[in-house]
Design a protein around this motif. Structure first.
Motif, PDB file in Angstrom:
ATOM      1  N   LYS A  39       0.819  -1.211   0.000  1.00 25.79           N
ATOM      2  CA  LYS A  39       0.000   0.000   0.000  1.00 25.79           C
ATOM      3  C   LYS A  39       0.853   1.262   0.000  1.00 25.79           C
ATOM      4  CE  LYS A  39      -4.024  -1.975   2.249  1.00 25.79           C
ATOM      5  NZ  LYS A  39      -4.905  -1.945   3.409  1.00 25.79           N
ATOM      6  N   GLU A  40       1.984   1.194   0.686  1.00 28.38           N
ATOM      7  CA  GLU A  40       2.840   2.379   0.746  1.00 28.38           C
ATOM      8  C   GLU A  40       3.418   2.727  -0.622  1.00 28.38           C
ATOM      9  OE1 GLU A  40       5.504  -1.086   2.001  1.00 28.38           O
ATOM     10  OE2 GLU A  40       3.419  -0.529   2.262  1.00 28.38           O
ATOM     11  N   VAL A  41       3.673   1.726  -1.462  1.00 29.47           N
ATOM     12  CA  VAL A  41       4.192   1.992  -2.804  1.00 29.47           C
ATOM     13  C   VAL A  41       3.110   2.642  -3.666  1.00 29.47           C
ATOM     14  CG1 VAL A  41       5.191   0.968  -4.880  1.00 29.47           C
ATOM     15  CG2 VAL A  41       5.893   0.149  -2.630  1.00 29.47           C
TER      16      VAL A  41
ATOM     17  N   LYS B 170       2.746  12.441 -10.782  1.00 28.90           N
ATOM     18  CA  LYS B 170       2.418  13.661 -11.547  1.00 28.90           C
ATOM     19  C   LYS B 170       3.623  14.578 -11.700  1.00 28.90           C
ATOM     20  CE  LYS B 170       0.298  15.812  -7.501  1.00 28.90           C
ATOM     21  NZ  LYS B 170       0.397  14.699  -6.574  1.00 28.90           N
ATOM     22  N   GLU B 171       4.443  14.698 -10.668  1.00 27.06           N
ATOM     23  CA  GLU B 171       5.626  15.559 -10.787  1.00 27.06           C
ATOM     24  C   GLU B 171       6.669  14.924 -11.709  1.00 27.06           C
ATOM     25  OE1 GLU B 171       8.255  14.652  -6.837  1.00 27.06           O
ATOM     26  OE2 GLU B 171       6.278  15.513  -6.507  1.00 27.06           O
ATOM     27  N   GLU B 172       6.736  13.599 -11.720  1.00 28.60           N
ATOM     28  CA  GLU B 172       7.657  12.922 -12.632  1.00 28.60           C
ATOM     29  C   GLU B 172       7.216  13.104 -14.081  1.00 28.60           C
ATOM     30  OE1 GLU B 172      10.649  11.455 -12.106  1.00 28.60           O
ATOM     31  OE2 GLU B 172      10.506  12.067 -10.019  1.00 28.60           O
ATOM     32  N   VAL B 173       5.909  13.054 -14.340  1.00 34.09           N
ATOM     33  CA  VAL B 173       5.406  13.287 -15.703  1.00 34.09           C
ATOM     34  C   VAL B 173       5.810  14.689 -16.160  1.00 34.09           C
ATOM     35  CG1 VAL B 173       3.325  13.615 -17.111  1.00 34.09           C
ATOM     36  CG2 VAL B 173       3.463  11.662 -15.561  1.00 34.09           C
ATOM     37  N   ALA B 174       5.595  15.671 -15.328  1.00 33.16           N
ATOM     38  CA  ALA B 174       5.880  17.063 -15.696  1.00 33.16           C
ATOM     39  C   ALA B 174       7.362  17.316 -15.945  1.00 33.16           C
ATOM     40  CB  ALA B 174       5.355  17.995 -14.607  1.00 33.16           C
ATOM     41  N   LYS B 175       8.252  16.518 -15.346  1.00 34.58           N
ATOM     42  CA  LYS B 175       9.696  16.700 -15.520  1.00 34.58           C
ATOM     43  C   LYS B 175      10.229  16.092 -16.812  1.00 34.58           C
ATOM     44  CE  LYS B 175      11.516  14.867 -11.860  1.00 34.58           C
ATOM     45  NZ  LYS B 175      12.232  14.492 -10.622  1.00 34.58           N
TER      46      LYS B 175
ATOM     47  N   LEU C 228       8.789   4.708 -15.128  1.00 39.88           N
ATOM     48  CA  LEU C 228      10.123   4.173 -14.860  1.00 39.88           C
ATOM     49  C   LEU C 228      10.876   5.012 -13.837  1.00 39.88           C
ATOM     50  CD1 LEU C 228      11.148   3.182 -18.500  1.00 39.88           C
ATOM     51  CD2 LEU C 228      10.411   1.654 -16.642  1.00 39.88           C
ATOM     52  N   SER C 229      10.811   6.331 -13.958  1.00 39.61           N
ATOM     53  CA  SER C 229      11.549   7.172 -13.021  1.00 39.61           C
ATOM     54  C   SER C 229      10.930   7.146 -11.626  1.00 39.61           C
ATOM     55  CB  SER C 229      11.682   8.605 -13.543  1.00 39.61           C
ATOM     56  OG  SER C 229      10.429   9.218 -13.688  1.00 39.61           O
ATOM     57  N   THR C 230       9.606   7.037 -11.537  1.00 40.30           N
ATOM     58  CA  THR C 230       8.957   6.927 -10.222  1.00 40.30           C
ATOM     59  C   THR C 230       9.341   5.615  -9.561  1.00 40.30           C
ATOM     60  OG1 THR C 230       7.112   8.303 -10.939  1.00 40.30           O
ATOM     61  CG2 THR C 230       6.747   6.950  -8.997  1.00 40.30           C
ATOM     62  N   ASP C 231       9.376   4.541 -10.338  1.00 36.71           N
ATOM     63  CA  ASP C 231       9.777   3.245  -9.804  1.00 36.71           C
ATOM     64  C   ASP C 231      11.216   3.287  -9.308  1.00 36.71           C
ATOM     65  OD1 ASP C 231       9.287   0.317  -9.437  1.00 36.71           O
ATOM     66  OD2 ASP C 231      10.912   0.185 -10.907  1.00 36.71           O
ATOM     67  N   ALA C 232      12.112   3.845 -10.102  1.00 32.74           N
ATOM     68  CA  ALA C 232      13.511   3.945  -9.701  1.00 32.74           C
ATOM     69  C   ALA C 232      13.648   4.788  -8.441  1.00 32.74           C
ATOM     70  CB  ALA C 232      14.348   4.538 -10.839  1.00 32.74           C
ATOM     71  N   ARG C 233      12.901   5.859  -8.369  1.00 34.19           N
ATOM     72  CA  ARG C 233      12.946   6.744  -7.202  1.00 34.19           C
ATOM     73  C   ARG C 233      12.437   6.022  -5.954  1.00 34.19           C
ATOM     74  NH1 ARG C 233       9.862  12.551  -7.505  1.00 34.19           N
ATOM     75  NH2 ARG C 233       9.922  12.978  -5.285  1.00 34.19           N
TER      76      ARG C 233
END
Length: 91
Positions: A24-26, A35-40, A58-63
């Motif tokens: 759940k935390e993920v 949303k911030e990753e999409v905008a970047k 992909l970047s959210t997962d890596a983060r």
């Protein structure tokens, strides 16, 4: 970012279902940060929303897998604080 890209950013909506197969935390983490990753993403400012979304996943997962996310994930996994705290009956 140029004016057109900024205007587009203000009109883009993101609707998602985060299934939480990583916990759940993920799911909560992804909901907070996707949303911030999409905008970047460069693809976003170029108008390629599909490409931006794919890159953002992909970047959210890596983060989320990185050491800097551990504390936030632990906080998101914790049960919510109880209101009142006394445990006794009011009256």
């Amino acid at each position: 970012m140029d004016e057109d890209a900024a205007a587009t950013a203000g009109r883009t909506g993101l609707f998602a279902i985060f299934d939480g197969h990583g916990g759940k935390e993920v799911a909560k983490y992804a909901a907070l940060h996707l949303k911030e990753e999409v905008a970047k993403q460069p693809a976003y400012t170029a108008g390629d929303l599909g490409g931006a979304l794919a890159a953002a996943f992909l970047s959210t997962d890596a983060r989320a897998c990185g050491p800097e996310a551990r504390e936030e994930l632990a906080r998101l996994a914790a049960p919510p604080a109880r209101l009142g705290g006394g445990g006794g009956r009011a009256g």
